[in-house]
Every structure is written in structure tokens, then in C-alpha cells.
Design an enzyme around this catalytic site. Structure first.
Site, PDB file in Angstrom:
ATOM      1  N   SER A 184      54.084  67.681 -68.960  1.00 47.19           N
ATOM      2  CA  SER A 184      54.350  66.383 -68.339  1.00 47.19           C
ATOM      3  C   SER A 184      53.755  66.408 -66.932  1.00 47.19           C
ATOM      4  O   SER A 184      53.413  67.478 -66.413  1.00 47.19           O
ATOM      5  CB  SER A 184      55.868  66.195 -68.263  1.00 47.19           C
ATOM      6  N   TYR A 225      64.492  68.286 -66.831  1.00 47.93           N
ATOM      7  CA  TYR A 225      63.216  67.899 -67.440  1.00 47.93           C
ATOM      8  C   TYR A 225      62.062  68.629 -66.742  1.00 47.93           C
ATOM      9  O   TYR A 225      61.195  69.222 -67.389  1.00 47.93           O
ATOM     10  CB  TYR A 225      63.041  66.389 -67.352  1.00 47.93           C
TER      11      TYR A 225
HETATM   12  P1  NDP Z   1      59.788  59.614 -77.914  1.00 47.85           P
HETATM   13  O1  NDP Z   1      61.205  59.525 -77.510  1.00 47.85           O
HETATM   14  O2  NDP Z   1      59.075  58.421 -78.427  1.00 47.85           O
HETATM   15  O3  NDP Z   1      59.586  60.792 -78.950  1.00 47.85           O
HETATM   16  C1  NDP Z   1      60.319  61.985 -78.902  1.00 47.85           C
HETATM   17  C2  NDP Z   1      60.259  62.599 -80.284  1.00 47.85           C
HETATM   18  O4  NDP Z   1      60.939  63.831 -80.284  1.00 47.85           O
HETATM   19  C3  NDP Z   1      60.905  61.721 -81.316  1.00 47.85           C
HETATM   20  O5  NDP Z   1      59.991  61.590 -82.370  1.00 47.85           O
HETATM   21  C4  NDP Z   1      62.156  62.473 -81.744  1.00 47.85           C
HETATM   22  O6  NDP Z   1      62.375  62.261 -83.137  1.00 47.85           O
HETATM   23  C5  NDP Z   1      61.731  63.915 -81.453  1.00 47.85           C
HETATM   24  N1  NDP Z   1      62.847  64.808 -81.173  1.00 47.85           N
HETATM   25  C6  NDP Z   1      63.707  64.751 -80.126  1.00 47.85           C
HETATM   26  N2  NDP Z   1      64.610  65.735 -80.237  1.00 47.85           N
HETATM   27  C7  NDP Z   1      64.308  66.435 -81.358  1.00 47.85           C
HETATM   28  C8  NDP Z   1      64.880  67.554 -82.009  1.00 47.85           C
HETATM   29  N3  NDP Z   1      65.968  68.182 -81.511  1.00 47.85           N
HETATM   30  N4  NDP Z   1      64.320  67.990 -83.162  1.00 47.85           N
HETATM   31  C9  NDP Z   1      63.236  67.380 -83.669  1.00 47.85           C
HETATM   32  N5  NDP Z   1      62.647  66.326 -83.106  1.00 47.85           N
HETATM   33  C10 NDP Z   1      63.180  65.843 -81.952  1.00 47.85           C
HETATM   34  O7  NDP Z   1      59.037  60.178 -76.619  1.00 47.85           O
HETATM   35  P2  NDP Z   1      57.514  60.364 -76.212  1.00 47.85           P
HETATM   36  O8  NDP Z   1      56.609  60.113 -77.349  1.00 47.85           O
HETATM   37  O9  NDP Z   1      57.329  59.643 -74.954  1.00 47.85           O
HETATM   38  O10 NDP Z   1      57.528  61.910 -75.849  1.00 47.85           O
HETATM   39  C11 NDP Z   1      56.904  62.904 -76.616  1.00 47.85           C
HETATM   40  C12 NDP Z   1      56.682  64.121 -75.734  1.00 47.85           C
HETATM   41  O11 NDP Z   1      55.825  63.776 -74.657  1.00 47.85           O
HETATM   42  C13 NDP Z   1      57.972  64.651 -75.101  1.00 47.85           C
HETATM   43  O12 NDP Z   1      57.893  66.056 -75.047  1.00 47.85           O
HETATM   44  C14 NDP Z   1      57.927  64.074 -73.697  1.00 47.85           C
HETATM   45  O13 NDP Z   1      58.648  64.822 -72.792  1.00 47.85           O
HETATM   46  C15 NDP Z   1      56.437  64.134 -73.436  1.00 47.85           C
HETATM   47  N6  NDP Z   1      55.963  63.264 -72.363  1.00 47.85           N
HETATM   48  C16 NDP Z   1      56.057  61.898 -72.463  1.00 47.85           C
HETATM   49  C17 NDP Z   1      55.547  61.098 -71.459  1.00 47.85           C
HETATM   50  C18 NDP Z   1      55.575  59.616 -71.519  1.00 47.85           C
HETATM   51  O14 NDP Z   1      55.164  58.970 -70.523  1.00 47.85           O
HETATM   52  N7  NDP Z   1      55.999  58.999 -72.604  1.00 47.85           N
HETATM   53  C19 NDP Z   1      54.931  61.688 -70.254  1.00 47.85           C
HETATM   54  C20 NDP Z   1      54.891  63.122 -70.275  1.00 47.85           C
HETATM   55  C21 NDP Z   1      55.393  63.865 -71.288  1.00 47.85           C
HETATM   56  P3  NDP Z   1      63.871  62.193 -83.799  1.00 47.85           P
HETATM   57  O15 NDP Z   1      64.724  61.410 -82.857  1.00 47.85           O
HETATM   58  O16 NDP Z   1      63.632  61.568 -85.131  1.00 47.85           O
HETATM   59  O17 NDP Z   1      64.274  63.629 -83.910  1.00 47.85           O
END
Ligand code: NDP
Length: 251
Positions: free
Chosen positions: A142, A155
Site C-alpha cells: 500500500s 494497517y
Molecule cells: P476489497 O475490500 O474490495 O477487497 C478485499 C478482498 O479481501 C475481498 O475480496 C475479501 O473477500 C478478501 N478478504 C478479506 N479478508 C479475507 C480473509 N480473511 N480471507 C479471505 N479473503 C479475505 O478491497 P481492495 O480491493 O481495495 O483491496 C485489496 C488489497 O489491496 C488489500 O490488501 C488492500 O489493503 C490493498 N490496497 C487497496 C488500496 C485501495 O486504494 N483500494 C490501496 C492500497 C492497497 P471476502 O470478504 O469474500 O473474504
């Protein structure tokens, strides 16, 4: 050089947001993508969208913070697809609170979801990648792998940890022909950041003002880096952390 035909990729949290954007890119380059997440309904919709476009996609229900479920997830992947070439550790979460307001349970939730899950999946994937003659690991950091924010103690610690873990496994597993790199997304429009925009006053305007590209990213902006880091084009690149941020980190 960018052809992923015959490769199998596992994308954690691949059923939405950045994970799905990356999974789509990998599948468009020819890989079979396996989405691992907890919400089976959301995963089914993602699979339908990918296969509806003629792409090869499958899903496995798993909570990647749980060691036993991670082991089962890879077992199931091997049963169904027979190999693992690419692992994208993308599952993530955030709880926006200052350190003095954060409970231990909240801290552990964020650390487990973002950092420990990455460790567990990398560790389990290594032997399977060795079997395949090598592999590619892409860990999602991130901007908070680099910067601090008052509302992101866990985070930021977890995402800084993701970069250091990546460097450690990159050096340990280079001899196995496994390349491990981190990707540091800037501000990308997803469910996660939609919540942030509600919770952090003025965030939307600050992001627009600070990002030289003059816009929020979209999940498809992460597809190119995923294909690059998953393909032979990046065979001599390991242990690095690449921002995909519209210039945010240099402005
Ligand atoms: P979302 O919330 O859209 O996606 C997060 C995903 O993680 C979901 O698909 C969720 O699926 C899955 N998830 C969460 N916890 C678990 C778990 N315990 N086991 C399995 N799957 C899990 O977020 P983003 O797409 O924005 O984020 C994706 C990644 O990118 C993250 O690591 C985030 O920190 C990182 N990021 C995002 C940024 C942004 O601006 N959006 C910037 C920088 C980094 P489900 O709930 O079905 O399990």
C-alpha cells in the site's frame, strides 16, 4: 514474454476490487485463475463475470487467516488444477482508528488479514512452486507501506511488514526460481476505499489533489503489473516493491 497459458494462479481476495482486477488481467494473459475468499456468493458472481468473457476461472472458499483453511485451499487447488505457478496475496482489510483508540482484537484482525495471511500462503505455496520448477509471488502492499497516517497504525504496520516479508522470501527462495515482489497501489476505487471516503473527511479531494494523474485508480489499473510480475518478463526482478499510484508517491 507475457504469455501465461498453462499457468495456474491463486488470487486471495480475488472476488472483488483490486484482486479481481488482477485476476482478470492474469486470465486474459492465458492463466487459469483461482479466486480464494470467504464470501461464496460474491465469488460466484466474479466467476460468472470472468467465465462469461471466455476466461478460465474457479473459486475456493477460504479464510486465509486460518492456517488449516490455507492448507486445505492449496490441497483443493492441486486436486482441481494440478499445479501452482502464481500466488497473489491480495486479501486485506482496514480498521481506521488512531493507535490510542485501537483494541488488541482490532489490531490482530488487521495484522492477521493483511500480513499473517501473506506469510501463511507464501509458506504453503513454496513446495508447490518448487514442484512446478519455480513460481511468482505478488504481495499487495500500500502507500501506507511507505507513508504514515494517523488512522492506520495496524494497517501501516501490516503493509510495511508485507514489503519486508517479501524481501525476506525473495532472498530465501531465489534459488528455487521463485520471484517475490510487492505491489503498492495508490488510491484505487473499491469497496475498501469507498468506506474510507465515508469515514475520513476530505479524503476524496485530498487524493485527487495529490495524485499527479488527477484521478483515482480503478482495479483494471493493476492488471498490467500483475501480468508483468507473473510472467517471464520479470524473471530477474525479485524483492522489489513497485508503486502503481498515478505518481502519488513521488508528488
Ligand atoms: P476489497 O475490500 O474490495 O477487497 C478485499 C478482498 O479481501 C475481498 O475480496 C475479501 O473477500 C478478501 N478478504 C478479506 N479478508 C479475507 C480473509 N480473511 N480471507 C479471505 N479473503 C479475505 O478491497 P481492495 O480491493 O481495495 O483491496 C485489496 C488489497 O489491496 C488489500 O490488501 C488492500 O489493503 C490493498 N490496497 C487497496 C488500496 C485501495 O486504494 N483500494 C490501496 C492500497 C492497497 P471476502 O470478504 O469474500 O473474504
Amino acid at each position: 514474454m507475457f504469455d501465461l497459458a498453462g499457468k495456474v494462479a491463486l488470487v486471495t481476495g480475488g472476488n472483488g476490487g483490486i484482486g479481481l482486477g488482477m485476476a482478470r488481467g492474469l486470465a486474459q494473459a492465458g492463466a487459469t485463475v483461482v479466486l480464494a475468499a470467504r464470501d461464496a456468493v460474491k465469488s460466484a458472481a466474479a466467476i460468472q463475470a470472468l467465465t462469461g468473457d471466455g476466461l478460465k476461472a474457479d473459486s475456493i472458499e477460504a479464510n486465509v487467516t486460518n492456517e488449516g483453511e490455507v492448507a486445505q485451499m492449496f490441497q483443493e487447488l492441486m486436486l482441481r488444477h494440478g499445479r501452482l505457478d502464481i500466488l497473489v496475496n491480495n486479501a486485506g482489510t482496514n480498521i481506521r482508528k488512531a493507535a490510542h483508540d485501537m483494541s488488541l482484537a482490532e489490531w490482530n484482525n488487521v495484522m492477521d488479514t493483511n500480513l499473517t495471511s501473506t506469510f501463511l500462503c507464501c509458506r504453503a505455496a513454496r513446495a508447490l512452486m518448487q514442484e512446478a520448477g519455480g513460481g511468482k509471488i505478488i504481495n499487495i502492499g500500500s502507500m501506507l507501506s511507505i507513508f504514515g497516517a494517523p488512522y492506520a497504525p495496524a494497517y501501516g504496520a501490516s503493509k510495511g511488514g508485507v514489503v519486508q516479508l517479501t524481501r525476506s522470501i525473495a532472498t530465501a527462495w531465489a534459488a528455487d526460481n521463485i520471484q517475490a515482489n510487492a505491489v503498492l497501489p495508490g488510491w484505487i476505487d473499491t469497496d475498501l476505499t469507498r468506506k474510507a471516503r465515508e469515514q475520513v473527511a476530505g479524503l476524496h479531494e485530498r487524493v485527487l489533489g495529490r495524485t499527479p494523474a488527477g484521478r483515482w485508480g480503478v482495479p483494471a489499473d493493476l492488471a498490467g503489473i500483475a501480468v508483468f510480475l507473473a510472467s517471464s518478463a520479470s524473471d530477474f526482478i525479485t524483492g522489489t516493491a513497485i508503486p502503481v499510484d498515478g505518481g502519488y508517491s513521488v508528488a
